[in-house]
Design a protein around this motif. Sequence first.
Motif, mmCIF file in Angstrom:
data_model
loop_
_atom_site.group_PDB
_atom_site.id
_atom_site.type_symbol
_atom_site.label_atom_id
_atom_site.label_comp_id
_atom_site.label_asym_id
_atom_site.label_seq_id
_atom_site.Cartn_x
_atom_site.Cartn_y
_atom_site.Cartn_z
ATOM 1 N N GLN A 2 0.827 -1.210 0.000
ATOM 2 C CA GLN A 2 0.000 0.000 0.000
ATOM 3 C C GLN A 2 0.862 1.261 0.000
ATOM 4 O OE1 GLN A 2 -2.465 -0.897 3.414
ATOM 5 N NE2 GLN A 2 -3.713 -2.371 2.269
ATOM 6 N N ARG A 28 -7.803 -0.480 3.777
ATOM 7 C CA ARG A 28 -7.167 0.132 2.601
ATOM 8 C C ARG A 28 -7.054 -0.841 1.417
ATOM 9 N NH1 ARG A 28 -4.930 2.203 7.126
ATOM 10 N NH2 ARG A 28 -4.717 4.472 7.281
ATOM 11 N N SER A 29 -7.571 -2.047 1.567
ATOM 12 C CA SER A 29 -7.479 -3.024 0.480
ATOM 13 C C SER A 29 -8.599 -2.821 -0.536
ATOM 14 C CB SER A 29 -7.542 -4.454 1.040
ATOM 15 O OG SER A 29 -6.323 -4.776 1.695
#
Length: 380
Positions: free
Chosen positions: A119, A150-151
């Motif tokens: 990320q 955040r995926s």
Amino acid sequence: MGTTSHTTETGLQVRRVVISGYYGFRNSGDEAVLKSILFALEEEGRQQGLRIEPVVLSIDPAWTTGMYGVEAVHRMRLGEVVRAIRSSDGLISGGGSLLQDATSAKTIPYYTGILKLAQLLGKPTFAYAQGIGPVNRRWMDRLIRGVMRRSAYVSVRDTESAALLGRIGVPRDRIDVVPDPVMALPLPAAQPPAGGPGAGAALPLIGVSLRHWRKDGADLALFAAALGALNRSRAVRLRFLPFHTPSDAEASRWVMERLGDLGGSTAEIAEPGEDPQQMLLEVSRCDALLGMRLHALIYAANQSVPMLGLSYDPKIDQFLNRIGLTPIGTTEALDPQAFVTAMGELLDNPEQWRSRHQAAISQLKQEARRPAKQIAAYLR
């Protein structure tokens, strides 16, 4: 979007994807997960006009490359990992029980660290059929929450994993509950002839998958007593299936030494080698299976082999529940007579078992490729 996008002569767009998991350790279950993910990405990618080129993070890159014919880099060499991720179009974490702290306090920091690294390098990340938990150290919640939120895509292999993620702050509507990828693993294309050492054509073949769990060995003693009772009730061929060598083979030999008088029965240990599809073939030949390893049970479901499960971890109960089953025993308790009766029913009425559970099994097999489909769509 990525740094490797180009088009092949056949018109397929190429996407390079790093895959992080417990790979290269020769654990049949985890290797089966990897092989299933590779199959699914290849097939679903092709259907969407992509050729997905995997790069596997492995403890033994040369072995992984030799086994699967894919590029691999050492999972513990940070420079290699950074270069692989930087030159990729995204990172997949999974599947298996990666985000848990039962086996080690280092497991969650490692796998969330790999996700965080991707990320930070600006790459989309995907959780592929993860088994989440147990998480006993509350400070690890934020590590998991941070990378999952955040995926680009998050899938877990059971509702309990989804509930755990929800409790630590991952939005429930972003979590896809899917089957274990191994539900869609095919048999090897060229099947060797059936039969093996000690093959007795007239004897029903029972696969047995055991592992060390209790330090005092009391669980294995329970299982030996139950299998001994089965031998005394009817002649069977017990074929022990070591999913993690050498430890499972040691556990199997320990139990075999305590079976007592085999009577008309036989007992042996299979040596399917390191290819997960060969172990799937072993399971497919069984008339029934007694399984402690999760992937022994998943293999049996994959091939519609009637099974009895032994629970040592909630993931066993969760999987059995998805196909309408409960464990026959645990590492604390197994009634030999109840086991003999239940196994007898499986051997005498296998079609009844299949008709009762086939709909659930078929649905799991159908849904097992959904993460690959979603990831391919995102990469396209």
